[in-house]
Design an enzyme around this catalytic site. Sequence first.
Site, PDB file in Angstrom:
ATOM      1  N   ASN A  37       0.825  -1.208   0.000  1.00 33.55           N
ATOM      2  CA  ASN A  37       0.000   0.000   0.000  1.00 33.55           C
ATOM      3  C   ASN A  37       0.858   1.257   0.000  1.00 33.55           C
ATOM      4  O   ASN A  37       0.577   2.221  -0.723  1.00 33.55           O
ATOM      5  CB  ASN A  37      -0.906   0.025   1.230  1.00 33.55           C
ATOM      6  CG  ASN A  37      -1.993  -1.016   1.203  1.00 33.55           C
ATOM      7  OD1 ASN A  37      -2.265  -1.637   0.185  1.00 33.55           O
ATOM      8  ND2 ASN A  37      -2.620  -1.222   2.351  1.00 33.55           N
ATOM      9  N   ASN A 161       2.724  -1.632  12.595  1.00 32.26           N
ATOM     10  CA  ASN A 161       1.263  -1.796  12.590  1.00 32.26           C
ATOM     11  C   ASN A 161       0.877  -3.090  13.304  1.00 32.26           C
ATOM     12  O   ASN A 161       1.120  -4.193  12.817  1.00 32.26           O
ATOM     13  CB  ASN A 161       0.709  -1.754  11.166  1.00 32.26           C
ATOM     14  CG  ASN A 161       1.519  -2.558  10.166  1.00 32.26           C
ATOM     15  OD1 ASN A 161       2.713  -2.750  10.332  1.00 32.26           O
ATOM     16  ND2 ASN A 161       0.881  -3.027   9.127  1.00 32.26           N
ATOM     17  N   TYR A 162       0.259  -2.935  14.451  1.00 34.59           N
ATOM     18  CA  TYR A 162      -0.057  -4.070  15.325  1.00 34.59           C
ATOM     19  C   TYR A 162      -1.325  -4.768  14.851  1.00 34.59           C
ATOM     20  O   TYR A 162      -2.388  -4.157  14.743  1.00 34.59           O
ATOM     21  CB  TYR A 162      -0.242  -3.569  16.761  1.00 34.59           C
ATOM     22  CG  TYR A 162      -0.628  -4.644  17.760  1.00 34.59           C
ATOM     23  CD1 TYR A 162       0.139  -5.798  17.905  1.00 34.59           C
ATOM     24  CD2 TYR A 162      -1.750  -4.491  18.564  1.00 34.59           C
ATOM     25  CE1 TYR A 162      -0.206  -6.775  18.826  1.00 34.59           C
ATOM     26  CE2 TYR A 162      -2.102  -5.458  19.500  1.00 34.59           C
ATOM     27  CZ  TYR A 162      -1.327  -6.599  19.618  1.00 34.59           C
ATOM     28  OH  TYR A 162      -1.683  -7.565  20.534  1.00 34.59           O
ATOM     29  N   ARG A 163      -1.204  -6.063  14.571  1.00 31.50           N
ATOM     30  CA  ARG A 163      -2.334  -6.905  14.204  1.00 31.50           C
ATOM     31  C   ARG A 163      -2.382  -8.051  15.204  1.00 31.50           C
ATOM     32  O   ARG A 163      -1.640  -9.029  15.098  1.00 31.50           O
ATOM     33  CB  ARG A 163      -2.184  -7.426  12.770  1.00 31.50           C
ATOM     34  CG  ARG A 163      -2.165  -6.335  11.717  1.00 31.50           C
ATOM     35  CD  ARG A 163      -3.527  -5.738  11.517  1.00 31.50           C
ATOM     36  NE  ARG A 163      -3.527  -4.668  10.516  1.00 31.50           N
ATOM     37  CZ  ARG A 163      -3.574  -3.383  10.789  1.00 31.50           C
ATOM     38  NH1 ARG A 163      -3.617  -2.979  12.061  1.00 31.50           N
ATOM     39  NH2 ARG A 163      -3.593  -2.481   9.830  1.00 31.50           N
ATOM     40  N   SER A 190       0.380   4.566  14.977  1.00 31.46           N
ATOM     41  CA  SER A 190      -0.938   5.105  15.297  1.00 31.46           C
ATOM     42  C   SER A 190      -1.054   5.332  16.799  1.00 31.46           C
ATOM     43  O   SER A 190      -0.211   4.881  17.591  1.00 31.46           O
ATOM     44  CB  SER A 190      -2.033   4.146  14.826  1.00 31.46           C
ATOM     45  OG  SER A 190      -2.062   3.001  15.663  1.00 31.46           O
ATOM     46  N   GLY A 226      -6.352  13.779  12.893  1.00 26.17           N
ATOM     47  CA  GLY A 226      -5.157  14.283  12.233  1.00 26.17           C
ATOM     48  C   GLY A 226      -3.905  13.526  12.607  1.00 26.17           C
ATOM     49  O   GLY A 226      -3.925  12.304  12.752  1.00 26.17           O
ATOM     50  N   GLY A 250      -6.210   1.305   4.615  1.00 26.99           N
ATOM     51  CA  GLY A 250      -5.182   1.928   3.794  1.00 26.99           C
ATOM     52  C   GLY A 250      -4.930   3.391   4.083  1.00 26.99           C
ATOM     53  O   GLY A 250      -4.044   4.001   3.468  1.00 26.99           O
ATOM     54  N   GLY A 252      -3.667   4.937   6.831  1.00 25.51           N
ATOM     55  CA  GLY A 252      -2.342   5.169   7.395  1.00 25.51           C
ATOM     56  C   GLY A 252      -1.232   4.942   6.394  1.00 25.51           C
ATOM     57  O   GLY A 252      -0.214   5.654   6.399  1.00 25.51           O
ATOM     58  N   ASP A 253      -1.417   3.963   5.512  1.00 26.96           N
ATOM     59  CA  ASP A 253      -0.409   3.690   4.480  1.00 26.96           C
ATOM     60  C   ASP A 253      -0.369   4.818   3.459  1.00 26.96           C
ATOM     61  O   ASP A 253       0.706   5.201   2.981  1.00 26.96           O
ATOM     62  CB  ASP A 253      -0.723   2.362   3.782  1.00 26.96           C
ATOM     63  CG  ASP A 253      -0.777   1.203   4.753  1.00 26.96           C
ATOM     64  OD1 ASP A 253       0.012   1.190   5.713  1.00 26.96           O
ATOM     65  OD2 ASP A 253      -1.615   0.300   4.548  1.00 26.96           O
TER      66      ASP A 253
END
Length: 309
Positions: A37, A161-163, A190, A226, A250, A252-253
């Site tokens: 992305n 990015n935490y999943r 984030s 923001g 998508g 943040g990407d």
Amino acid sequence: MPDITAIGEILIDLTQTGVNEARVPVLAANPGGAPANVAVAAARLGAEAAFIGKVGADGFGAYLTSVLKENRVDVSGLRTGEAATTMAIVSVDASGERDFRFVRGADADLTCGEVDLELVGRSRFLHFGSVSLTGGEARQTTLYAVEEARRRGVLVSYDPNYRQALWPSQEEAVAWMKRPLPLVDVLKLSDEELPLLTGTEDPEDGTALLREMGIPLVLLTLGGEGACYRLGESFGRVDGVKTTVADTNGAGDTFLGAVLSRLCRRPAGPLEGLTAGELEEIVVFANRAAAKTCSRSGAIPAMPTLEEL
């Protein structure tokens, strides 16, 4: 010379788009994967981008390869493996927030020998995310590529990015997500991930702690509110752009791809002499790009072009 080479997962986002007359969820097979992305977002916004990763020898793998090519992303580093192409099942609630479940496949099988180090060395940035660190061959391969990038003088961009669904425990996730931080030049995270890495939810304090770890530029996204930035001693906040949200997949990407694309256009170099005022203008642009993505469904299909912005 690529401005940005991304390494990591490329996959199919099976994203819920609604329900049919029988109340059965309807899914769209969107192209996705956070590093892919970012590469596409940057390419659509004028950067030269390349991608290193792995897909399966199947229809989805062929489709993802074509999507990258259509978006002017160099696929010379994309490999094809025996496992099926990875999928993420994405459900979306009424506010546009997402829930992920993964069917892991080829992306986790990328080996060190399959990484095009010449491509890495020609790039201004090597970008990666923490999904690649969850296990399989890809974990050590990603760290190897990052270390080689640093050795060759290439800047490193990282999105932890935490999943949750991909980790045995939060403790293990945090340990691996923190491991690459000493190698990072640009960190995007984030507000959900800030306390995991710093122990605080306060944006100013948390980004200061990350700066003390040696990270020159920290970007903190706040959803519709923001984003914040930390550049050395300078800390600032930029309001988001109001939009009607279709889904946030998508966003943040897109934000990070927009930031990197602008940094790569600086004549002096991406970070050399960068001021807080200049960075704030870049974040304003990135917020606009992310808002446009949120206004449409899917990740890559929703990303804006430079002309749209």
